[in-house]
Design a protein around this motif. Structure first.
Motif, PDB file in Angstrom:
ATOM      1  N   ALA A  85       0.710  -1.109   0.224  1.00 29.92           N
ATOM      2  CA  ALA A  85       0.031  -0.230  -0.064  1.00 29.92           C
ATOM      3  C   ALA A  85       0.926   1.393  -0.051  1.00 29.92           C
ATOM      4  CB  ALA A  85      -0.942  -0.013   1.298  1.00 29.92           C
ATOM      5  N   VAL A  86       1.926   0.960   0.620  1.00 27.28           N
ATOM      6  CA  VAL A  86       2.690   2.297   0.798  1.00 27.28           C
ATOM      7  C   VAL A  86       3.425   2.971  -0.687  1.00 27.28           C
ATOM      8  CG1 VAL A  86       5.073   3.287   1.659  1.00 27.28           C
ATOM      9  CG2 VAL A  86       3.582   1.956   3.261  1.00 27.28           C
ATOM     10  N   PRO A  87       3.832   1.969  -1.338  1.00 27.30           N
ATOM     11  CA  PRO A  87       4.531   2.425  -2.604  1.00 27.30           C
ATOM     12  C   PRO A  87       3.336   2.766  -3.654  1.00 27.30           C
ATOM     13  CG  PRO A  87       4.970   0.143  -2.362  1.00 27.30           C
ATOM     14  CD  PRO A  87       4.572   0.608  -1.076  1.00 27.30           C
ATOM     15  N   VAL A  88       2.257   2.038  -3.503  1.00 24.09           N
ATOM     16  CA  VAL A  88       1.050   2.292  -4.505  1.00 24.09           C
ATOM     17  C   VAL A  88       0.626   3.548  -4.187  1.00 24.09           C
ATOM     18  CG1 VAL A  88      -1.117   1.668  -5.341  1.00 24.09           C
ATOM     19  CG2 VAL A  88       0.534  -0.103  -4.987  1.00 24.09           C
ATOM     20  N   LEU A  89       0.215   3.842  -2.979  1.00 25.48           N
ATOM     21  CA  LEU A  89      -0.134   5.224  -2.664  1.00 25.48           C
ATOM     22  C   LEU A  89       0.823   6.233  -2.981  1.00 25.48           C
ATOM     23  CD1 LEU A  89      -1.915   4.550   0.795  1.00 25.48           C
ATOM     24  CD2 LEU A  89      -3.081   5.081  -1.055  1.00 25.48           C
ATOM     25  N   ALA A  90       1.932   6.002  -2.850  1.00 26.67           N
ATOM     26  CA  ALA A  90       3.037   7.051  -3.124  1.00 26.67           C
ATOM     27  C   ALA A  90       3.103   7.399  -4.821  1.00 26.67           C
ATOM     28  CB  ALA A  90       4.440   6.779  -2.740  1.00 26.67           C
ATOM     29  N   ALA A  91       2.726   6.332  -5.469  1.00 29.21           N
ATOM     30  CA  ALA A  91       2.699   6.548  -6.872  1.00 29.21           C
ATOM     31  C   ALA A  91       1.526   7.231  -7.405  1.00 29.21           C
ATOM     32  CB  ALA A  91       2.779   5.088  -7.598  1.00 29.21           C
ATOM     33  N   LEU A  92       0.233   6.956  -6.593  1.00 25.00           N
ATOM     34  CA  LEU A  92      -0.778   7.783  -7.005  1.00 25.00           C
ATOM     35  C   LEU A  92      -0.674   9.030  -6.663  1.00 25.00           C
ATOM     36  CD1 LEU A  92      -3.570   5.190  -5.763  1.00 25.00           C
ATOM     37  CD2 LEU A  92      -3.125   5.560  -7.995  1.00 25.00           C
ATOM     38  N   PHE A  93       0.036   9.561  -5.400  1.00 28.34           N
ATOM     39  CA  PHE A  93      -0.418  10.982  -4.967  1.00 28.34           C
ATOM     40  C   PHE A  93       1.146  11.810  -4.869  1.00 28.34           C
ATOM     41  CE2 PHE A  93      -3.882   8.379  -2.911  1.00 28.34           C
ATOM     42  CZ  PHE A  93      -4.875   9.155  -3.470  1.00 28.34           C
ATOM     43  N   LEU A  94       2.002  11.031  -5.224  1.00 30.41           N
ATOM     44  CA  LEU A  94       3.233  11.839  -5.191  1.00 30.41           C
ATOM     45  C   LEU A  94       4.134  11.968  -6.367  1.00 30.41           C
ATOM     46  CD1 LEU A  94       4.866  10.245  -1.495  1.00 30.41           C
ATOM     47  CD2 LEU A  94       3.364  12.550  -1.931  1.00 30.41           C
ATOM     48  N   GLU A  95       4.780  13.030  -6.445  1.00 29.17           N
ATOM     49  CA  GLU A  95       6.018  13.016  -7.699  1.00 29.17           C
ATOM     50  C   GLU A  95       6.689  12.109  -7.442  1.00 29.17           C
ATOM     51  OE1 GLU A  95       5.844  15.071 -10.336  1.00 29.17           O
ATOM     52  OE2 GLU A  95       4.371  16.472  -9.703  1.00 29.17           O
ATOM     53  N   ILE A  96       7.188  11.379  -8.637  1.00 29.82           N
ATOM     54  CA  ILE A  96       8.001  10.237  -8.501  1.00 29.82           C
ATOM     55  C   ILE A  96       9.357  10.842  -8.647  1.00 29.82           C
ATOM     56  CG2 ILE A  96       8.913   8.253  -9.571  1.00 29.82           C
ATOM     57  CD1 ILE A  96       6.085   7.877  -8.557  1.00 29.82           C
ATOM     58  N   THR A  97      10.119  10.920  -7.453  1.00 29.58           N
ATOM     59  CA  THR A  97      11.502  11.549  -6.877  1.00 29.58           C
ATOM     60  C   THR A  97      12.430  10.190  -6.867  1.00 29.58           C
ATOM     61  OG1 THR A  97      11.097  11.549  -4.651  1.00 29.58           O
ATOM     62  CG2 THR A  97      10.660  13.761  -6.085  1.00 29.58           C
ATOM     63  N   SER A  98      13.663  10.403  -6.855  1.00 23.53           N
ATOM     64  CA  SER A  98      14.506   9.302  -6.096  1.00 23.53           C
ATOM     65  C   SER A  98      14.087   8.824  -4.819  1.00 23.53           C
ATOM     66  CB  SER A  98      15.845  10.114  -6.132  1.00 23.53           C
ATOM     67  OG  SER A  98      16.331  10.667  -7.382  1.00 23.53           O
ATOM     68  N   GLY A  99      13.704   9.598  -4.165  1.00 22.84           N
ATOM     69  CA  GLY A  99      13.288   9.513  -2.788  1.00 22.84           C
ATOM     70  C   GLY A  99      12.071   8.391  -2.950  1.00 22.84           C
ATOM     71  N   VAL A 100      11.142   8.685  -3.616  1.00 25.65           N
ATOM     72  CA  VAL A 100       9.892   7.814  -3.855  1.00 25.65           C
ATOM     73  C   VAL A 100      10.251   6.436  -4.433  1.00 25.65           C
ATOM     74  CG1 VAL A 100       7.759   7.526  -4.949  1.00 25.65           C
ATOM     75  CG2 VAL A 100       8.383   9.727  -3.678  1.00 25.65           C
ATOM     76  N   ILE A 101      11.053   6.338  -5.539  1.00 26.37           N
ATOM     77  CA  ILE A 101      11.648   5.159  -5.871  1.00 26.37           C
ATOM     78  C   ILE A 101      12.464   4.382  -4.963  1.00 26.37           C
ATOM     79  CG2 ILE A 101      13.453   4.222  -7.659  1.00 26.37           C
ATOM     80  CD1 ILE A 101      12.467   6.480  -9.580  1.00 26.37           C
TER      81      ILE A 101
END
Length: 185
Positions: A55-71
């Motif tokens: 859920a953490v990475p999916v929610l990040a992909a849905l709502f956050l800009e994809i940055t190095s930190g998100v990856i």
């Protein structure tokens, strides 16, 4: 339509829906094998842990800009998910038969998160490469400047609730009720 739109479309309209369908198929396999009577509520907790880890990475992909930190966050949670999946199968297979169908569903559930991550990396290669010294990594977490369509987000969250959250909580409740009945006898 450019390559980025194709990759984004594959991620949004193929990988994520298929992943949800596979998760529900796994729940049906558990239900058919009556896990409440074998591996019980403890296996259900492992299933919920795996759900939370993804859920953490999916929610990040849905709502956050994809940055190095998100990856990086996505990569870390994928490793956690795989470790929990190994723990889950080891636990389950020592207490019940894991059918060939369920094993194939597990294969899908293991590969789709990696597939999703690879598509995200392909769409944001400079942010990924920066993690390895090829550029300056951006570890910021910020909301998307161009959000995904609201109908898409609402649909995916509703499908997640219906196909994942509710069924797996039902599985946990079923296991806890069975344990309580066994304790009374």
């Amino acid at each position: 339509m450019g390559p980025d739109e194709v990759l984004r479309g594959m991620l949004m309209y193929f990988v994520l829906p298929l992943w949800l369908a596979a998760g529900f198929a796994d729940y049906l396999c558990h239900r058919a094998s009556h896990i409440e009577k074998t591996s019980g509520w403890k296996e259900s907790v492992l299933h919920l842990a795996q759900f939370a880890e993804m859920a953490v990475p999916v929610l990040a992909a849905l709502f956050l800009e994809i940055t190095s930190g998100v990856i990086l966050l996505m990569m870390v949670f994928l490793v956690f998910h795989e470790a929990t999946a190994i723990w889950d199968v080891r636990y389950a297979s020592s207490r019940r038969e894991v059918s060939p169908t369920e094993q194939h569903v597990h294969s899908v559930l293991e590969m789709l998160p990696l597939t999703g991550l690879l598509l995200v990396i392909a769409l944001h290669w400079p942010a990924f490469a920066a993690l390895f010294g090829y550029g300056t990594p951006d570890f910021a977490f910020r909301l998307k400047q161009s959000p995904l369509p609201l109908t898409y987000i609402v649909t995916m969250l509703a499908l997640t609730a219906l196909l994942e959250v509710l069924p797996y909580f039902e599985e946990l409740v079923r296991g806890l009720r069975y344990r309580a009945r066994q304790a009374k006898d």
